[in-house]
Design a protein around this motif. Structure first.
Motif, PDB file in Angstrom:
ATOM      1  N   GLU A  49     -15.844  90.196  26.639  1.00 51.95           N
ATOM      2  CA  GLU A  49     -16.959  90.986  26.123  1.00 51.95           C
ATOM      3  C   GLU A  49     -16.777  92.472  26.449  1.00 51.95           C
ATOM      4  N   ARG A  50     -16.427  92.765  27.689  1.00 48.53           N
ATOM      5  CA  ARG A  50     -16.249  94.168  28.076  1.00 48.53           C
ATOM      6  C   ARG A  50     -15.090  94.817  27.337  1.00 48.53           C
ATOM      7  N   HIS A  70     -11.867 106.208  31.869  1.00 48.06           N
ATOM      8  CA  HIS A  70     -11.916 105.614  33.207  1.00 48.06           C
ATOM      9  C   HIS A  70     -12.604 104.259  33.188  1.00 48.06           C
ATOM     10  N   LEU A  71     -13.442 104.011  32.183  1.00 48.47           N
ATOM     11  CA  LEU A  71     -14.090 102.701  32.090  1.00 48.47           C
ATOM     12  C   LEU A  71     -13.074 101.620  31.735  1.00 48.47           C
ATOM     13  N   GLU A  72     -12.052 101.980  30.962  1.00 48.17           N
ATOM     14  CA  GLU A  72     -10.979 101.023  30.680  1.00 48.17           C
ATOM     15  C   GLU A  72     -10.148 100.779  31.935  1.00 48.17           C
ATOM     16  N   ALA A  73      -9.979 101.805  32.757  1.00 46.01           N
ATOM     17  CA  ALA A  73      -9.297 101.614  34.043  1.00 46.01           C
ATOM     18  C   ALA A  73     -10.143 100.742  34.966  1.00 46.01           C
ATOM     19  N   ARG A  74     -11.454 100.924  34.928  1.00 48.48           N
ATOM     20  CA  ARG A  74     -12.347 100.083  35.741  1.00 48.48           C
ATOM     21  C   ARG A  74     -12.218  98.623  35.331  1.00 48.48           C
ATOM     22  N   LEU A  75     -12.104  98.382  34.024  1.00 49.34           N
ATOM     23  CA  LEU A  75     -11.919  97.011  33.554  1.00 49.34           C
ATOM     24  C   LEU A  75     -10.640  96.418  34.137  1.00 49.34           C
ATOM     25  N   TRP A  76      -9.546  97.177  34.089  1.00 44.69           N
ATOM     26  CA  TRP A  76      -8.310  96.676  34.681  1.00 44.69           C
ATOM     27  C   TRP A  76      -8.485  96.408  36.176  1.00 44.69           C
ATOM     28  N   ASN A  77      -9.162  97.306  36.881  1.00 40.88           N
ATOM     29  CA  ASN A  77      -9.346  97.097  38.314  1.00 40.88           C
ATOM     30  C   ASN A  77     -10.129  95.816  38.586  1.00 40.88           C
ATOM     31  N   ALA A 110      -0.687  99.524  40.110  1.00 38.85           N
ATOM     32  CA  ALA A 110      -0.599  99.893  38.703  1.00 38.85           C
ATOM     33  C   ALA A 110      -0.374 101.387  38.546  1.00 38.85           C
ATOM     34  N   THR A 111       0.547 101.729  37.666  1.00 40.15           N
ATOM     35  CA  THR A 111       0.757 103.099  37.226  1.00 40.15           C
ATOM     36  C   THR A 111       0.195 103.210  35.817  1.00 40.15           C
ATOM     37  N   VAL A 112      -0.619 104.198  35.585  1.00 40.08           N
ATOM     38  CA  VAL A 112      -1.257 104.357  34.279  1.00 40.08           C
ATOM     39  C   VAL A 112      -0.470 105.357  33.443  1.00 40.08           C
ATOM     40  N   LEU A 113      -0.163 104.965  32.223  1.00 39.32           N
ATOM     41  CA  LEU A 113       0.439 105.895  31.278  1.00 39.32           C
ATOM     42  C   LEU A 113      -0.657 106.754  30.678  1.00 39.32           C
ATOM     43  N   VAL A 114      -0.600 108.044  30.951  1.00 41.53           N
ATOM     44  CA  VAL A 114      -1.541 108.958  30.311  1.00 41.53           C
ATOM     45  C   VAL A 114      -0.915 109.323  28.972  1.00 41.53           C
ATOM     46  N   GLU A 115      -1.206 108.510  27.969  1.00 44.98           N
ATOM     47  CA  GLU A 115      -0.566 108.647  26.665  1.00 44.98           C
ATOM     48  C   GLU A 115      -1.581 108.721  25.531  1.00 44.98           C
ATOM     49  N   THR A 116      -2.828 109.018  25.895  1.00 42.70           N
ATOM     50  CA  THR A 116      -3.832 109.302  24.869  1.00 42.70           C
ATOM     51  C   THR A 116      -4.526 110.607  25.233  1.00 42.70           C
ATOM     52  N   LEU A 117      -4.916 111.344  24.211  1.00 42.12           N
ATOM     53  CA  LEU A 117      -5.588 112.624  24.442  1.00 42.12           C
ATOM     54  C   LEU A 117      -6.894 112.444  25.212  1.00 42.12           C
ATOM     55  N   PRO A 118      -7.739 111.445  24.883  1.00 41.68           N
ATOM     56  CA  PRO A 118      -8.965 111.284  25.674  1.00 41.68           C
ATOM     57  C   PRO A 118      -8.699 111.039  27.156  1.00 41.68           C
ATOM     58  N   ALA A 119      -7.633 110.297  27.486  1.00 44.76           N
ATOM     59  CA  ALA A 119      -7.354 109.998  28.892  1.00 44.76           C
ATOM     60  C   ALA A 119      -6.969 111.241  29.672  1.00 44.76           C
ATOM     61  N   ALA A 120      -6.416 112.260  28.996  1.00 43.79           N
ATOM     62  CA  ALA A 120      -6.026 113.482  29.702  1.00 43.79           C
ATOM     63  C   ALA A 120      -7.220 114.169  30.338  1.00 43.79           C
ATOM     64  N   PHE A 121      -8.412 113.947  29.790  1.00 41.31           N
ATOM     65  CA  PHE A 121      -9.628 114.552  30.329  1.00 41.31           C
ATOM     66  C   PHE A 121     -10.238 113.708  31.455  1.00 41.31           C
ATOM     67  N   GLU A 122      -9.646 112.559  31.755  1.00 42.09           N
ATOM     68  CA  GLU A 122     -10.211 111.661  32.770  1.00 42.09           C
ATOM     69  C   GLU A 122      -9.141 111.174  33.748  1.00 42.09           C
ATOM     70  N   MET A 123      -8.136 111.975  34.015  1.00 40.16           N
ATOM     71  CA  MET A 123      -7.058 111.538  34.903  1.00 40.16           C
ATOM     72  C   MET A 123      -7.558 111.204  36.303  1.00 40.16           C
ATOM     73  N   GLU A 124      -8.353 112.091  36.869  1.00 39.58           N
ATOM     74  CA  GLU A 124      -8.832 111.836  38.230  1.00 39.58           C
ATOM     75  C   GLU A 124      -9.753 110.630  38.264  1.00 39.58           C
ATOM     76  N   GLU A 125     -10.599 110.506  37.253  1.00 36.22           N
ATOM     77  CA  GLU A 125     -11.504 109.362  37.200  1.00 36.22           C
ATOM     78  C   GLU A 125     -10.728 108.047  37.084  1.00 36.22           C
ATOM     79  N   ILE A 126      -9.641 108.062  36.320  1.00 34.81           N
ATOM     80  CA  ILE A 126      -8.813 106.860  36.186  1.00 34.81           C
ATOM     81  C   ILE A 126      -8.194 106.488  37.529  1.00 34.81           C
ATOM     82  N   LEU A 127      -7.644 107.470  38.231  1.00 33.32           N
ATOM     83  CA  LEU A 127      -7.099 107.190  39.565  1.00 33.32           C
ATOM     84  C   LEU A 127      -8.179 106.690  40.510  1.00 33.32           C
TER      85      LEU A 127
END
Length: 585
Positions: A53-54, A235-242, A261-278
């Motif tokens: 669902e998420r 970062h919410l997608e990273a939270r799902l993985w966590n 896990a190492t995250v590929l920053v390979e989307t433009l939206p993710a570039a604005f949330e790098m710290e939040e993803i970490l």
């Protein structure tokens, strides 16, 4: 539980007393029972039930954000998570065993020969790629898991059709790279496995089968279950993985934090949330990677309807020195090192050619210059796609790192990147040429043909092409056509011109394979898929999702709940239509 059979086409594994079950709809060939065990299927089935669902809600959020940007809204740094970016106290977990030194990583698909070459390459890390470098045929999905299992057991070997035998020997000292698996992105389903009557997430299948079979083997070898996470947009997608990691570790009795896990920053939206993803992954985080090719594709996909201010020139001109690419990589290094994480550089696509010393020298020179720039910028290591380039990458990083395993100590406090810097696509120098148009069409066509034939990484014109580079090629043509861009020869990119170039490239591609009916048919299918993507009113989110549903889903037996046509319905490419389930199930 019903045992997996090598004789039956379809296998069912019951998960609950209420009747929930996993169905294996792909052919179960000899040896597949080693990874498609009832216990492993139950494990991935329960994981998928818990998070379906998420996952689908987050995919809907992606589409909504893309629509907002198309309507004139701009991406930016989030105000509601500013506290994460301004809090200096938090760090990610220390490097896990085998991930302290990542100065050279080799990436490639999980077929047996390529895996052996990677494990013998002398690289520090092997990125076992089940995503962009792998065509997700059922046999590749299961065969890749068998490769990973045998690699973890130390028994991986392969004999070619002409009788040559390959086995893992490691480098000169017998050392082999740390294995880091890249599962498919959240958007991709696995239609050969169903739970509760719906396709499973390809991410969960790739992650779960590897973790179930190989986690303890990797721990026994002094390393661990490590992953690269692709295509994240928030970062919410990273939270799902966590949360998936936490649940999976609980289910298998692994200590929390075992997974990294190492995250590929390979989307433009993710570039604005790098710290939040970490931050979301901090107990499981190993770093960020500059996934440059998908990043360029994402920039076009996100801003491709916003006019000439966001146009990019020929693909060959969109280099890492383009202002928006410099901003992205500088921000990535500074972000990682401030939080104690590794910053891993991107893949240089140039590859050596043993039959052409001059071309090989040029390729090596390009790779060396690329890696020297990354090492100077503070990256802790980088990717290569060919064993012949491992030495070049190592030499460059050895010169900067010396005996140190990384340069995380370089915090880069002078880096100050704004949202405008990340969005400055229009400042990229270069032109749109007839040659660039033709190259894009040719690359996308040839790559799609290979992908339909089961190959996800292809050497074309001296470059290693994968799904990401093919995505750049077709999305550029789509944007140029939409904007009626004028080429350097004065012609406007029109529907007629695109169709003409595609027809010419198809004819040229078919000529050398005229006696090969299978390849000829694949080129025709590839051309039709590409034509649809290039001429579509709206840019399709991914080139391969329709191709997967239409051509790679080979069910030995359709699910009992639906007809065969519905099982491969391209209208539900993510597998989310029937995924409205209780996330706590």
């Amino acid at each position: 539980m019903t045992p997996v059979s090598t004789q039956r086409a379809s296998t069912r594994v019951t998960l609950t007393s209420s009747g929930a079950e996993v169905q294996v709809l792909g052919p179960v060939r000899e040896g597949y029972e080693r990874v498609l065990t009832p216990e492993a299927l139950a494990f991935v089935g329960r994981l998928d039930q818990a998070f379906a669902e998420r996952r689908c809600e987050l995919l809907e959020a992606r589409a909504a954000r893309r629509a907002e940007v198309a309507s004139g809204a701009d991406l930016g740094f989030r105000s509601d998570t500013r506290w994460i970016r301004t809090d200096p106290s938090w760090k990610v977990a220390p490097p896990a065993p085998g991930l302290e030194d990542r100065r050279v990583e080799i990436t490639g698909p999980t077929d047996r020969k390529m895996a052996i070459n990677a494990l013998n390459s002398g690289a520090k890390v092997w990125l076992a790629d089940q995503e962009d470098a792998t065509s997700p045929t059922w046999d590749n999905v299961v065969g890749g898991q068998l490769t990973l299992l045998d690699a973890s057991l130390g028994t991986l070997e392969w004999t070619s059709p002409d009788g040559r035998h390959y086995r893992v020997t490691g480098d000169a000292d017998g050392a082999t790279p740390t294995v880091v698996v890249r599962p498919r992105g959240w958007h991709l389903p696995e239609k050969h496995l169903r739970v509760d009557g719906r396709p499973m997430s390809g991410s969960i299948v790739d992650f779960g089968l590897y973790l179930f079979h190989c986690a303890r083997l990797q721990l026994d070898a002094g390393r661990g279950p490590y992953f690269y996470l692709p295509k994240l947009e928030s970062h919410l997608e990273a939270r799902l993985w966590n949360d998936v990691f936490v649940r999976a570790q609980q289910m298998l009795g692994l200590p929390r934090g075992t997974i990294r896990a190492t995250v590929l920053v390979e989307t433009l939206p993710a570039a604005f949330e790098m710290e939040e993803i970490l931050y979301e992954l901090r107990e499981h985080a190993a770093g960020l990677n500059a996934g440059r090719w998908d990043y360029i594709f994402s920039a076009i996909k996100t801003y491709g309807t916003r006019g000439h201010d966001y146009l990019l020139p020929d693909r060959a001109d969109v280099t890492m020195t383009a202002p928006f690419m410099r901003a992205y990589t500088e921000l990535l290094v500074a972000t990682c090192h401030r939080r104690g994480a590794h910053a891993v550089g991107g893949m240089a696509a140039a590859i050596p050619d043993r039959g052409d010393p001059e071309r090989t020298a040029a390729a090596v020179a390009k790779v060396r210059a690329d890696k020297e720039r990354e090492a100077r910028d503070g990256f802790d290591g980088s990717w290569v796609a060919h064993p012949g380039l491992v030495g070049t990458c190592r030499e460059v990083f050895d010169a900067v790192l010396g005996s140190r395993p990384n340069q995380v100590h370089r915090h880069r406090p002078e880096v100050a990147v704004t949202a405008a810097d990340l969005l400055d696509l229009g400042a990229t120098p270069g032109e749109v040429s007839a040659e660039g148009l033709r190259t894009n069409v040719s690359v996308a066509l040839h790559y799609l043909e290979a992908w339909l034939g089961g190959r996800g990484a292809v050497a074309l014109h001296g470059l290693m092409e994968d799904a990401a580079t093919a995505e750049i090629s077709r999305s550029q043509v789509w944007q140029w056509l939409r904007e009626e861009v004028r080429l350097t020869d004065g012609r406007a990119v029109s529907r007629d011109l695109v169709e003409q170039v595609l027809a010419e490239e198809l004819a040229a591609a078919r000529e050398p394979v005229a006696g090969d009916d299978a390849r000829t048919a694949r080129f025709v299918d590839a051309a039709e898929l590409l034509r649809e993507a290039l001429l579509a009113e709206r840019l399709p989110s991914f080139l391969t999702t329709t191709a997967y549903a239409r051509h790679l889903v080979t069910l030995a037996e359709p699910p009992s709940s639906v007809g065969r046509d519905e099982a491969v319905d391209v209208r539900d490419l993510s597998g989310c239509a029937a995924a409205r389930v209780d996330p706590a199930a």
